[in-house]
Design an enzyme around this catalytic site. Sequence first.
Site, PDB file in Angstrom:
ATOM      1  N   ASP A  21      -6.480  23.523 -55.532  1.00  0.00           N
ATOM      2  CA  ASP A  21      -6.032  23.721 -57.180  1.00  0.00           C
ATOM      3  C   ASP A  21      -5.601  25.316 -57.332  1.00  0.00           C
ATOM      4  O   ASP A  21      -6.727  26.135 -57.629  1.00  0.00           O
ATOM      5  CB  ASP A  21      -7.052  23.348 -58.023  1.00  0.00           C
ATOM      6  CG  ASP A  21      -6.569  23.480 -59.542  1.00  0.00           C
ATOM      7  OD1 ASP A  21      -5.513  23.585 -59.769  1.00  0.00           O
ATOM      8  OD2 ASP A  21      -7.503  23.353 -60.454  1.00  0.00           O
ATOM      9  N   ASN A  23      -4.375  26.504 -60.156  1.00  0.00           N
ATOM     10  CA  ASN A  23      -4.205  26.990 -61.799  1.00  0.00           C
ATOM     11  C   ASN A  23      -5.178  26.525 -62.604  1.00  0.00           C
ATOM     12  O   ASN A  23      -5.096  26.543 -63.605  1.00  0.00           O
ATOM     13  CB  ASN A  23      -2.748  26.332 -62.336  1.00  0.00           C
ATOM     14  CG  ASN A  23      -2.735  24.902 -62.430  1.00  0.00           C
ATOM     15  OD1 ASN A  23      -3.757  24.102 -62.144  1.00  0.00           O
ATOM     16  ND2 ASN A  23      -1.606  24.412 -63.098  1.00  0.00           N
ATOM     17  N   ASP A  25      -6.394  23.482 -63.275  1.00  0.00           N
ATOM     18  CA  ASP A  25      -6.377  22.363 -64.174  1.00  0.00           C
ATOM     19  C   ASP A  25      -7.254  20.890 -63.503  1.00  0.00           C
ATOM     20  O   ASP A  25      -7.193  19.823 -63.746  1.00  0.00           O
ATOM     21  CB  ASP A  25      -4.888  21.856 -64.569  1.00  0.00           C
ATOM     22  CG  ASP A  25      -4.064  21.301 -63.394  1.00  0.00           C
ATOM     23  OD1 ASP A  25      -4.631  21.367 -62.405  1.00  0.00           O
ATOM     24  OD2 ASP A  25      -3.240  20.936 -63.474  1.00  0.00           O
ATOM     25  N   ASP A  29      -2.303  21.810 -56.169  1.00  0.00           N
ATOM     26  CA  ASP A  29      -1.093  21.963 -56.512  1.00  0.00           C
ATOM     27  C   ASP A  29      -0.360  22.977 -55.574  1.00  0.00           C
ATOM     28  O   ASP A  29      -1.191  23.321 -54.604  1.00  0.00           O
ATOM     29  CB  ASP A  29      -0.992  22.600 -58.106  1.00  0.00           C
ATOM     30  CG  ASP A  29      -1.917  23.966 -58.101  1.00  0.00           C
ATOM     31  OD1 ASP A  29      -1.948  24.545 -56.938  1.00  0.00           O
ATOM     32  OD2 ASP A  29      -2.319  23.930 -59.268  1.00  0.00           O
ATOM     33  N   ASP A  98       7.821  13.831 -47.128  1.00  0.00           N
ATOM     34  CA  ASP A  98       7.851  12.389 -47.119  1.00  0.00           C
ATOM     35  C   ASP A  98       8.983  11.813 -47.617  1.00  0.00           C
ATOM     36  O   ASP A  98       9.172  12.334 -48.674  1.00  0.00           O
ATOM     37  CB  ASP A  98       6.242  11.921 -47.795  1.00  0.00           C
ATOM     38  CG  ASP A  98       5.745  11.159 -47.278  1.00  0.00           C
ATOM     39  OD1 ASP A  98       6.179  10.059 -46.918  1.00  0.00           O
ATOM     40  OD2 ASP A  98       4.351  11.325 -46.735  1.00  0.00           O
ATOM     41  N   ASP A 201       8.383   6.718 -45.022  1.00  0.00           N
ATOM     42  CA  ASP A 201       7.444   5.682 -45.364  1.00  0.00           C
ATOM     43  C   ASP A 201       7.781   4.531 -45.398  1.00  0.00           C
ATOM     44  O   ASP A 201       9.037   3.858 -45.676  1.00  0.00           O
ATOM     45  CB  ASP A 201       6.956   6.095 -47.109  1.00  0.00           C
ATOM     46  CG  ASP A 201       5.971   5.424 -47.635  1.00  0.00           C
ATOM     47  OD1 ASP A 201       4.835   5.823 -47.099  1.00  0.00           O
ATOM     48  OD2 ASP A 201       5.982   4.471 -48.284  1.00  0.00           O
ATOM     49  N   GLU A 254       7.184   5.651 -40.416  1.00  0.00           N
ATOM     50  CA  GLU A 254       5.848   5.017 -40.362  1.00  0.00           C
ATOM     51  C   GLU A 254       6.359   3.564 -40.034  1.00  0.00           C
ATOM     52  O   GLU A 254       6.977   2.984 -40.797  1.00  0.00           O
ATOM     53  CB  GLU A 254       5.346   5.098 -41.831  1.00  0.00           C
ATOM     54  CG  GLU A 254       4.062   4.501 -41.769  1.00  0.00           C
ATOM     55  CD  GLU A 254       3.322   4.083 -43.225  1.00  0.00           C
ATOM     56  OE1 GLU A 254       2.222   4.230 -43.285  1.00  0.00           O
ATOM     57  OE2 GLU A 254       4.305   4.119 -44.140  1.00  0.00           O
ATOM     58  N   HIS A 327      -3.877  10.273 -45.120  1.00  0.00           N
ATOM     59  CA  HIS A 327      -4.406   9.949 -46.565  1.00  0.00           C
ATOM     60  C   HIS A 327      -4.674   8.240 -46.555  1.00  0.00           C
ATOM     61  O   HIS A 327      -5.004   8.130 -47.640  1.00  0.00           O
ATOM     62  CB  HIS A 327      -3.215  10.346 -47.257  1.00  0.00           C
ATOM     63  CG  HIS A 327      -2.176   9.639 -47.150  1.00  0.00           C
ATOM     64  ND1 HIS A 327      -1.369   9.749 -46.246  1.00  0.00           N
ATOM     65  CD2 HIS A 327      -1.291   8.552 -48.113  1.00  0.00           C
ATOM     66  CE1 HIS A 327      -0.351   9.069 -46.103  1.00  0.00           C
ATOM     67  NE2 HIS A 327      -0.249   8.424 -47.233  1.00  0.00           N
ATOM     68  N   ASP A 328      -4.445   7.531 -45.722  1.00  0.00           N
ATOM     69  CA  ASP A 328      -4.554   5.965 -45.716  1.00  0.00           C
ATOM     70  C   ASP A 328      -5.785   5.476 -44.938  1.00  0.00           C
ATOM     71  O   ASP A 328      -6.178   4.452 -44.870  1.00  0.00           O
ATOM     72  CB  ASP A 328      -3.397   5.283 -45.331  1.00  0.00           C
ATOM     73  CG  ASP A 328      -2.217   5.543 -46.137  1.00  0.00           C
ATOM     74  OD1 ASP A 328      -2.446   5.781 -47.414  1.00  0.00           O
ATOM     75  OD2 ASP A 328      -1.056   5.350 -45.632  1.00  0.00           O
TER      76      ASP A 328
HETATM   77  C1  NOJ Z   1       2.422   4.241 -46.858  1.00  0.00           C
HETATM   78  C2  NOJ Z   1       1.756   5.470 -47.421  1.00  0.00           C
HETATM   79  O1  NOJ Z   1       0.972   6.148 -46.505  1.00  0.00           O
HETATM   80  C3  NOJ Z   1       0.745   5.093 -48.482  1.00  0.00           C
HETATM   81  O2  NOJ Z   1      -0.168   5.844 -48.963  1.00  0.00           O
HETATM   82  C4  NOJ Z   1       1.716   4.164 -49.470  1.00  0.00           C
HETATM   83  O3  NOJ Z   1       0.486   3.511 -50.463  1.00  0.00           O
HETATM   84  C5  NOJ Z   1       2.399   3.038 -48.915  1.00  0.00           C
HETATM   85  N1  NOJ Z   1       3.011   3.341 -47.768  1.00  0.00           N
HETATM   86  C6  NOJ Z   1       3.513   2.608 -49.890  1.00  0.00           C
HETATM   87  O4  NOJ Z   1       4.360   3.848 -50.035  1.00  0.00           O
END
Ligand code: NOJ
Length: 557
Positions: A21, A23, A25, A29, A98, A201, A254, A327-328
């Site tokens: 972050d 700034n 908040d 960012d 992305d 994606d 993906e 992130h998943d």
């Molecule tokens: C794959 C992405 O990595 C995930 O984070 C997202 O929720 C789904 N696709 C839908 O966009």
Amino acid sequence: MERKWFKELSVYQIWPRSFCDGNGDGVGDLKGVLGKLDYIKSLGVDAIWFSPVYVSPQNDYGYDIADYYNINPEYGTMEDFKAILDGAHARGMKIIMDLVVNHTSNEHEWFKKSAAKDPKYKDYYIWRPGRGKDGKKFPNNWMSTFPGNAWEWNEERGEYYLHLFAVEQPDLNHDNPAVREEVKKVMRFWLDMGVDGFREDVITYISKREGLPNGFPIPVMRGMEHYSPGPNIHKYLMEYRQVVKDYDAFQLGEAPMMTPENALKYITEGKDQQLDMMFQFQHMEADCFMTSYLRTKFNLRKLKKVYRNWQHKLYGVAWNTNYLENHDQPRVISRYGSEKFRVESGKALATLYTFMSGTHFVYQGQEIGMLDYPFKSWDDFVDVATFCAKDIMEKTHLFSAKKVFENCAYAARDNARTCMQWSADANAGFTTGKPWFHVNPNYKEINVEAAEKDPDSILHYYRAVIALRKQYKDTAIYGRYVEKLAGSKKIFAYDKVADDGSVLTVVINMTDKPVSAAAAKKCVPDGAKHLISNYKGFMADELKPYEAHVWYTAKKQ
Ligand code: NOJ
């Protein structure tokens, strides 16, 4: 196999909300990212992949885009983004965006106009009338990935729309040529600005075949055979390919549920190639059954089989990607390694995947060995997918309430989304404000500043293996994968063999107990040069918990 710059990349993934972050908040960012470019460069990586930074109501944290041409105001401005693009390029790093075009946000102008039947936009999404006497029955029985029915009623339009993800993520209708032109326009906009590629994606879902009730055996994914893949997938991807061909950029798709055999239909090099590489998921299933919510014991042989399959089947014809976190996915040490042997297993896992053939990815925090979050109650979670999984597990009545919670705590994507741990200062140095999400209480011990000072840290080890991958690229990046000790449930061992016969040898004890090194020793050629280990010294008679080694043997003169 043809050598290309993007095959050799180590890519650092940023999930912007939780990275830094700038700034105060409480939300990560672009200013925060800008201040960390030197740190990212110091890892030895050559590219940054940004999870979505576009305007979005954040129902799926950016994967629900309301405007493809502007930056989410919480994250900053287009000027901030351009400063990062220039700053990264000046440091010799590429920027990967992305591209989320299977769906938009329901707050996108296109969707609002489509719901209002504006003639230009009315077919931008997949609208269907309801069935049954009252016209309110779902158009078909497809399920959404974030479980539940895949259709949502829209009062204004008087029809259902398809959403393969959250209700707020309506699927675009790629069968409409105007939609495909919009996608191409978005791609050109970012490529013209200078970005170097796209991570696309769930791109293998963009073509759908009409379908009423069907017999897919797993109710959660019912309908999937109608869009994974759909009838026009190769045609549409080929159109998008033509856009990228005009630039020195690459495309990474993906691809959930992908097998190597099917992947080859998209990524085999040559005139029919539609994508440069894919993110497949099979290697993330070594501790679960299909989804990390259905947890099983970590099974090394299952993991080996996946690598064997992908490394062999793509060799010489197509290109792999190698990642262990994003992130998943929950943190990999908490899944495939051991929190007790955090440093040893973090380094072992870094060794395991860095020398496989393929483009290499490191997710923010992975390089310092961040761990899963100790969730205590349902209030601790924020991700829509976690609550959907909870709901569906409850509906099956197969799990106790305690088990549902445990499964979610283990599998939740929230694990990967806690704030990046920069220092032992308040909020782990992520923000001077109130962080939008949890900071793992272990931050005083696990943080970048502490790792920088410790020569034995996971951070320094990542720098070392990333550098070795490049230094020995003929073997590490382009070499042929030859598995060793295939039947072992404890040791992961393989060679990477270059065209000239040079060999890189990797040996890892993937358990938390010592194991005999007798078999492993036979894998190491006489006279091999020792490159790196997570323990001091060479291999003794026993491999200690998670002990890993890499050797190199130059070609015979
Ligand atoms: C794959 C992405 O990595 C995930 O984070 C997202 O929720 C789904 N696709 C839908 O966009």
